[in-house]
Write a protein that holds these residues in place. Structure first.
Motif, PDB file in Angstrom:
ATOM      1  N   GLU A 189      -1.414   8.010  -6.673  1.00  0.00           N
ATOM      2  CA  GLU A 189      -2.242   9.141  -6.255  1.00  0.00           C
ATOM      3  C   GLU A 189      -3.648   8.686  -5.874  1.00  0.00           C
ATOM      4  N   GLN A 190      -4.192   7.706  -6.594  1.00  0.00           N
ATOM      5  CA  GLN A 190      -5.551   7.235  -6.326  1.00  0.00           C
ATOM      6  C   GLN A 190      -5.615   6.223  -5.170  1.00  0.00           C
ATOM      7  N   GLY A 191      -4.479   5.974  -4.540  1.00  0.00           N
ATOM      8  CA  GLY A 191      -4.485   5.126  -3.358  1.00  0.00           C
ATOM      9  C   GLY A 191      -4.480   3.643  -3.632  1.00  0.00           C
ATOM     10  N   ALA A 225       2.484   6.345  -0.414  1.00  0.00           N
ATOM     11  CA  ALA A 225       1.060   6.594  -0.196  1.00  0.00           C
ATOM     12  C   ALA A 225       0.837   8.058   0.151  1.00  0.00           C
ATOM     13  N   GLY A 226      -0.184   8.641  -0.461  1.00  0.00           N
ATOM     14  CA  GLY A 226      -0.524  10.032  -0.195  1.00  0.00           C
ATOM     15  C   GLY A 226       0.217  11.035  -1.058  1.00  0.00           C
ATOM     16  N   GLN A 264       0.823  -1.203   0.000  1.00  0.00           N
ATOM     17  CA  GLN A 264       0.000   0.000   0.000  1.00  0.00           C
ATOM     18  C   GLN A 264       0.862   1.261   0.000  1.00  0.00           C
ATOM     19  N   GLN A 291       3.224   2.100   1.913  1.00  0.00           N
ATOM     20  CA  GLN A 291       3.420   2.622   3.261  1.00  0.00           C
ATOM     21  C   GLN A 291       4.884   2.846   3.621  1.00  0.00           C
TER      22      GLN A 291
END
Length: 151
Positions: free
Chosen positions: A145-147, A98-99, A87, A89
């Motif tokens: 960007e879309q997670g 992420a983010g 993810q 992270q």
């Protein structure tokens, strides 16, 4: 005389020791045969059956109008996730993705592709980014960007 001794030791190893040699001090996920393989096939099917099932699922999704915009780069993301986490992270010395924005990710990948030094991991990223096309960089950036959306 020395050659003869070496030959005797080699023959002893090949015919006496090697057939009985089995190291069981670690778990292995790469040697599944006999009952293990039969159980795997019973649960998951053969490789051919698995591929046929994947194709059938893809055809059904296509017929239903379900399109995975990131199908082309999911395999690439698996390589990224090995260091950055599934993810994004971050893990250990590998930064969190992420983010981050699409522009940030694509800017970094383009910089790495051009062999620019950004941080301590730059040399590792040069080889990774060099293999990416501009389209793949754009897709990966949007994916982050879309997670990390599911299919």
């Amino acid at each position: 005389m020395v050659m003869g001794g070496c030959l005797m030791i080699a023959l002893f190893f090949v015919f006496k020791i090697h057939p009985e040699l089995e190291y069981t001090g670690y778990s292995s996920n790469s040697s599944c045969y006999g009952e293990c393989y039969e159980e795997y096939v019973r649960v998951n099917g053969t490789t051919v059956e698995q591929i046929q099932e994947q194709k059938a699922i893809a055809v059904a999704k296509e017929e239903a109008g379900i399109v995975d915009a990131f199908a082309d780069i999911r395999g690439l993301w698996a390589g990224c996730a090995a260091c950055h986490g599934m993810q994004g992270q971050g893990q250990g010395m590998f930064p969190k993705l992420a983010g981050q924005s699409k522009d940030y990710i694509s800017g970094r990948l383009i910089s790495y592709k051009n062999r620019e030094k950004i941080g301590m991991n730059s040399t590792m990223m040069w080889g990774q980014a060099a293999a990416l096309s501009d389209r793949q960089i754009e897709q990966l950036s949007l994916f982050v960007e879309q997670g990390f959306p599911d299919e």
